[in-house]
Enzyme design. Structure first.
Site, PDB file in Angstrom:
ATOM      1  N   ASP A 245     -54.508 -23.060 -36.596  1.00  0.00           N
ATOM      2  CA  ASP A 245     -55.617 -23.180 -37.542  1.00  0.00           C
ATOM      3  C   ASP A 245     -55.807 -24.645 -37.941  1.00  0.00           C
ATOM      4  O   ASP A 245     -56.905 -25.205 -37.854  1.00  0.00           O
ATOM      5  CB  ASP A 245     -55.284 -22.323 -38.770  1.00  0.00           C
ATOM      6  CG  ASP A 245     -56.360 -22.370 -39.828  1.00  0.00           C
ATOM      7  OD1 ASP A 245     -57.528 -22.196 -39.475  1.00  0.00           O
ATOM      8  OD2 ASP A 245     -56.018 -22.585 -41.009  1.00  0.00           O
TER       9      ASP A 245
ATOM     10  N   ASP B 182     -44.998 -32.157 -36.641  1.00  0.00           N
ATOM     11  CA  ASP B 182     -45.402 -33.323 -37.437  1.00  0.00           C
ATOM     12  C   ASP B 182     -45.544 -34.557 -36.545  1.00  0.00           C
ATOM     13  O   ASP B 182     -46.561 -35.260 -36.577  1.00  0.00           O
ATOM     14  CB  ASP B 182     -44.442 -33.570 -38.620  1.00  0.00           C
ATOM     15  CG  ASP B 182     -42.984 -33.336 -38.278  1.00  0.00           C
ATOM     16  OD1 ASP B 182     -42.687 -32.897 -37.153  1.00  0.00           O
ATOM     17  OD2 ASP B 182     -42.117 -33.595 -39.133  1.00  0.00           O
TER      18      ASP B 182
ATOM     19  N   LYS C 205     -41.915 -26.024 -35.202  1.00  0.00           N
ATOM     20  CA  LYS C 205     -41.017 -26.608 -36.204  1.00  0.00           C
ATOM     21  C   LYS C 205     -39.699 -25.818 -36.131  1.00  0.00           C
ATOM     22  O   LYS C 205     -39.183 -25.324 -37.132  1.00  0.00           O
ATOM     23  CB  LYS C 205     -41.679 -26.514 -37.592  1.00  0.00           C
ATOM     24  CG  LYS C 205     -41.027 -27.345 -38.667  1.00  0.00           C
ATOM     25  CD  LYS C 205     -41.465 -28.795 -38.652  1.00  0.00           C
ATOM     26  CE  LYS C 205     -40.644 -29.599 -39.647  1.00  0.00           C
ATOM     27  NZ  LYS C 205     -40.866 -31.041 -39.577  1.00  0.00           N
TER      28      LYS C 205
ATOM     29  N   TYR D  99     -49.957 -16.210 -41.354  1.00  0.00           N
ATOM     30  CA  TYR D  99     -51.260 -15.564 -41.435  1.00  0.00           C
ATOM     31  C   TYR D  99     -51.170 -14.039 -41.526  1.00  0.00           C
ATOM     32  O   TYR D  99     -52.174 -13.373 -41.758  1.00  0.00           O
ATOM     33  CB  TYR D  99     -52.107 -15.946 -40.218  1.00  0.00           C
ATOM     34  CG  TYR D  99     -53.163 -16.971 -40.524  1.00  0.00           C
ATOM     35  CD1 TYR D  99     -52.839 -18.306 -40.674  1.00  0.00           C
ATOM     36  CD2 TYR D  99     -54.497 -16.604 -40.683  1.00  0.00           C
ATOM     37  CE1 TYR D  99     -53.799 -19.253 -40.958  1.00  0.00           C
ATOM     38  CE2 TYR D  99     -55.464 -17.536 -40.970  1.00  0.00           C
ATOM     39  CZ  TYR D  99     -55.122 -18.858 -41.109  1.00  0.00           C
ATOM     40  OH  TYR D  99     -56.084 -19.790 -41.396  1.00  0.00           O
TER      41      TYR D  99
END
Ligand code: NAI
Length: 343
Positions: free
Chosen positions: A229, A205, A172, A125
């Site tokens: 987000d 995930d 991640k 972002y």
């Protein structure tokens, strides 16, 4: 004691839901004074030469408080996000987005009670992109130790103050070993000082799947900017959608309250948008005033509005997105009619 709040109506459904929210807050007797300032497309329409006019930023700096409607960001070109610019300029580094099941709102899940805490100032972002050569572009994911440390502390402090028991970091770091690795390690290091709170970690995930399978197994979800987000909207979907998911952006000295949803151009101007997410953000603002400025009237008004919208929903008074038939204004009226238990 009266508090001056900067009202940023935004664009799209923003002015509609902002107006409805303001009416309910006023009807509750909340001791608020309003200063209206534009941002985004609305600022350009009003003759400003920037989507985030300095006068808007200055007003928030002066009063420390804003209630903000959504601002459109053009896709794949055009000006950069006003929302991101505001969060970065004011260093509103911690977004808090509570996601709760509501009586009367039918969904696939009952008893969801989660809070998404989103780092608000960096990650992808940061919007640092360039074209390396024709047909090759890059987007830089930024992580700094300072921002990772402060959002971790923020999440654990929030957990303590709100009586929550567990923080789950979504990351991640198996792939982005440096950036997500720093985020994860910061949370682990900060946890040393917060042993009363459980820290869990999930690769994002698998975490998404587990949240959809059993949201009751989660409490606070700590995410870097982009994951936060996406996760906010995913969690909104568990409890009835974007019409019922509020939010707050906190910095050291300022706070901006805004719903998770955007400007919803598909329904803008039709008078059908659900104002509840922004109204709930307004309730968060009143609770913030109660907490930080010791104003008990704000606390009482927050409770009264919450009771009133819960009663409205239980009685089936709701907007179309929740399966009801009321428009924006009629829903606001239904809440106002139930303030104080519907006296
Ligand atoms: P969106 O959140 O505006 O809309 C997604 C879907 O949810 C639409 O079908 C919309 O009608 C529905 N929806 C959203 N809020 C609703 C409400 N209060 N009541 C009833 N239905 C509602 O997301 P979208 O379409 O991806 O983005 C539209 C614009 O909003 C974009 O320009 C985006 O950049 C901007 N945006 C701004 C945000 C902000 O100001 N903080 C946050 C998210 C998006």
């Amino acid at each position: 004691m009266t508090h001056t709040c900067v009202l940023i109506p935004g664009d799209g459904i923003g002015p509609e839901v902002a107006d409805a929210t303001k009416r309910v807050l006023e009807a509750s007797g909340a001791p608020l004074e309003w200063v209206s300032r534009p941002a985004g497309v609305a600022a350009l329409d009003q003759g400003h030469d920037a989507v985030l006019p300095q006068t808007t930023v200055d007003a928030i700096l002066e009063h420390g408080l804003a209630l903000k409607g959504p601002c459109t960001t053009p896709v794949g070109g055009g000006f950069s996000s006003v929302n991101v610019a505001l969060r970065k300029t004011l260093q509103l580094y911690g977004a808090v987005r509570p996601v709760r099941s509501l009586d009367g709102v039918e969904t696939r899940y009952q008893d969801v009670d989660l809070v998404v805490i989103r780092e608000n100032t960096e990650g992808l972002y940061a919007g640092i992109e360039n074209e390396i050569t024709e047909g090759v572009v890059s987007s830089l994911k930024v992580a700094t130790q300072n921002a990772c440390d402060r959002i971790s502390r923020f999440a654990f402090e929030f957990a303590r103050q709100s009586g929550r028991k567990k923080v789950t970091v979504l990351h991640k770091a198996n792939i982005m070993k440096l950036s997500d690795g720093m985020f994860l390690k910061a949370a682990q290091a900060m946890h040393e000082s917060y042993q009363d709170i459980v820290l869990e970690e999930r690769i994002i995930d698998a975490g998404c799947m587990q949240i959809v399978q059993g949201p009751e197994n989660f409490d606070i979800l700590l995410c870097e900017n982009l994951y936060g987000d996406v996760m906010s909207d995913l969690c909104a979907g568990l409890v009835g959608g974007l019409g019922v998911t509020p939010g707050a952006n906190y910095g050291a000295d300022n706070a901006v309250f805004e719903a998770v949803h955007g400007s919803a151009p598909d329904i803008a101007g039709k008078g059908v948008a659900n104002p509840l997410a922004l109204l709930m953000s307004g309730v968060m603002m009143l609770n913030h005033l109660h907490r930080t400025r010791n104003d008990e009237t704000c606390g009482r008004c927050a409770e009264s509005i919450r009771d009133a919208y819960n009663l409205a929903l239980r009685e089936g008074a709701m907007t179309g997105d929740l399966g009801g038939s009321l428009g924006t204004e009629a829903f606001a009226d239904a809440v106002i009619a139930r303030l104080g238990g519907g006296r």
